[in-house]
Design an enzyme around this catalytic site. Structure first.
Site, short mmCIF file in Angstrom:
data_model
loop_
_atom_site.label_atom_id
_atom_site.label_comp_id
_atom_site.label_asym_id
_atom_site.label_seq_id
_atom_site.Cartn_x
_atom_site.Cartn_y
_atom_site.Cartn_z
N CYS A 7 0.87 -1.18 0.00
CA CYS A 7 0.00 0.00 0.00
C CYS A 7 0.90 1.23 0.00
CB CYS A 7 -0.95 -0.02 1.20
SG CYS A 7 -0.14 0.00 2.81
N ASN A 10 2.40 1.35 4.32
CA ASN A 10 2.76 0.08 4.98
C ASN A 10 2.51 0.13 6.50
OD1 ASN A 10 5.68 -2.09 5.42
ND2 ASN A 10 3.60 -2.67 4.98
N CYS A 12 -1.14 0.61 7.43
CA CYS A 12 -2.58 0.31 7.56
C CYS A 12 -2.98 -0.91 6.73
CB CYS A 12 -3.44 1.52 7.17
SG CYS A 12 -3.19 2.97 8.23
N ARG A 13 -3.20 -0.70 5.42
CA ARG A 13 -3.79 -1.76 4.61
C ARG A 13 -2.89 -2.96 4.40
NH1 ARG A 13 -5.09 2.23 -0.19
NH2 ARG A 13 -3.20 3.10 0.74
N SER A 14 -1.63 -2.73 3.97
CA SER A 14 -0.80 -3.90 3.63
C SER A 14 -0.37 -4.73 4.83
CB SER A 14 0.38 -3.52 2.73
OG SER A 14 1.26 -2.61 3.35
N ASP A 122 -8.14 3.85 1.27
CA ASP A 122 -7.17 4.26 2.28
C ASP A 122 -7.91 4.69 3.55
OD1 ASP A 122 -5.26 5.48 3.81
OD2 ASP A 122 -4.43 6.69 2.20
P1 4NP Z 1 -1.66 2.76 4.16
O1 4NP Z 1 -2.30 4.08 4.81
O2 4NP Z 1 -1.16 3.14 2.81
O3 4NP Z 1 -2.82 1.83 4.11
O4 4NP Z 1 -0.55 2.32 5.11
C1 4NP Z 1 -1.64 5.32 4.90
C2 4NP Z 1 -0.76 5.54 5.92
C3 4NP Z 1 -0.14 6.78 6.03
C4 4NP Z 1 -0.42 7.77 5.10
C5 4NP Z 1 -1.29 7.53 4.06
C6 4NP Z 1 -1.90 6.28 3.97
N1 4NP Z 1 0.19 9.04 5.23
O5 4NP Z 1 -0.18 9.95 4.47
O6 4NP Z 1 1.08 9.22 6.09
#
Ligand code: 4NP
Length: 159
Positions: A7, A10, A12-14, A122
């Protein structure tokens, strides 16, 4: 079989995808190596977001020991299947993979049943409900991916 979930951050989703698929693979006795990474280095070295950890834990999956890292070009060689959470991740990974390995990069939700969403939204800027929704999408895709892998390599018990 080596599978990488990717994602943006790294955190949240992945990592949730990694934890959920590891649990499904263990239940099914699949022989897979699993890891996750982010297209960005923004959260390298960090544990998963507390909301992601809570949503996973509510489903019996402990992702607290995972740490963020950025996807690198060598991953595109080393992994057999690279599963993106959304279209932006998909494009970034295809660029990183180059023409030789771009075919290994797919949307994870392509393994969910027909009619489901194609992208894992997201959840970072939303609330707890977003994380629970993400978890249900990931579980559906994890079961679908496990079904595909079992077709390719029937377990000895069923041969
Ligand atoms: P992820 O979520 O891609 O599912 O890990 C996010 C985590 C952090 C951010 C964006 C999405 N950020 O903007 O810091």
């Amino acid at each position: 079989m080596r599978i990488l979930f990717v994602c943006l951050g790294n955190i949240c989703r992945s990592p949730m995808a990694e934890g959920v698929f590891r649990a499904v693979a263990r239940e099914r006795g699949l022989d897979v190596d699993i890891d996750s990474a982010g297209t960005s280095a923004w959260h390298a070295g960090e544990a998963p977001d507390p909301r992601a950890q809570a949503a996973a834990a509510a489903n019996g999956v402990d992702i607290s020991a995972l740490r963020g890292r950025q996807a690198k070009a060598a991953d595109m060689e080393d992994f057999d299947l690279i599963l993106a959470m959304d279209e932006e991740n998909l494009r970034d990974l295809q660029r990183l993979a180059g023409p030789r390995n771009a075919g290994k990069v797919k949307l994870f939700l392509d393994y969910a049943p027909d009619g489901w969403e194609r992208e894992v939204p997201d959840p970072y800027y939303g609330g707890e409900a977003g994380f629970a929704h993400v978890l249900s999408l990931l579980r559906a895709a994890a079961e679908g991916l496990a079904d595909e892998l079992e077709k390719d390599a029937p377990s000895p018990a069923r041969m």
